[in-house]
Design an enzyme around this catalytic site. Sequence first.
Site: not given
Length: 398
Positions: A73, A152, A200-202, A326
């Site tokens: 984000t 996504n 993004s890592g996750h 989200c």
Amino acid sequence: MQKKIYFDHAATTPVDRRVLEKMLPYFTENFGNPNSQHAFGRETVAAVDAARDEIASLIGAKPSEIYFTSGGTEADNWALRGAAQALAHKGKHLIVSAVEHPAMIATAKDLAKKGFEVTFAEVDEYGKADLAKLERAIRPDTTFIGVMTANNEVGTIQPVAEISAMARARGIVFFTDAVQAVGALKTDVKLPAVDMLSFSGHKFYGPKGIGVLYVRAGLRIDRLVTGGHQERGMRGGTTNVPAVVGIAEALRIATEELDRNAAYVASLRDRFISRVLREIPYVKLNGHPKDRLPANANFSFRYIEGESLLYSLDLAGVAVSSGSACSSGSLEPSHVLLAMGVPEGLAHGSIRFSFGKDNTPEEVDYAVDRLKEIVVKLRALSPLFPKELKNEVYPKED
Ligand code: PLP
């Protein structure tokens, strides 16, 4: 024992044990602030430098082009706001695809209130950017085009190479949100050449709360987070060392195992999609039939509310998502499906299933079997289900 099946990997993934092992010392023994001038600081500076070097080499970038952020984000916000502001003297028109993540859409709407003009570029029925319309949307004062690498919600993969070429030929900055793509598709910032890219890592078995913005050398964007001199003065805030170490290790593993994992996950997705389409009537597969993320299946179940389906699957031990994680909790139909022209009723009945490397074919079969029972039950209760239709599902063929 109640089953617990996780089919929501597009929302987040568990941290890979190997990643966790690598991170752990940086919470305890090696806790130094990389800004400190002593040995404790030097130890963590070395770890952060190594992580930056690793990430750069994995995506074809230079270490000086890698900026750590608090996640996808922030990276998206920074790319869009930072470029828009830095280039405002040249023009104030921005183009963002209509199916971007809220991190982009909400930022673009915010900028539109602050004197910028935004065009939300249209997509086709599969969620792919319409290149001809995109080209027509470009104006002499356009400074920025943002189109995600892969969506996504519906998993559609965008023609990033063509869009990037279109933007670059006109001197327009091109940014791609690769949050869903990294770990699933090969990522190289030179192939196709992009000006900025976020991840993004996750989303690939790394930690939450850490992301990367790649900014091509020579491109100047404004800062978003002002503060200390971290990230070469471009993003203040004490570096989250364990997370930085974690995202680099997660990316290393994801890149090394990409071919195998992507093929395996795609086999689960294909098994799921073919069973659902064969055995459950009045179902629509959303997104592109071929150019889609290996892990993604998104369906609209006609005459059913997505939320009811989600809760019933949850009771049966299967975790899925309706629309984007989200924005779930709100009853607004997905902006992605609406942009693709999916009618509002069908958009309300949409569910995203996203598979992961630890899922099994047995879990896929269990989920389809439960889904069939739930669909029949919910349609029997639905005032929308036409009396003249038969409420039935079909047996598994094999
Ligand atoms: N962009 C896309 C395409 C995403 O799927 C997500 C997360 O769902 C984000 C951005 C936001 O990333 P983060 O959760 O790291 O803030």
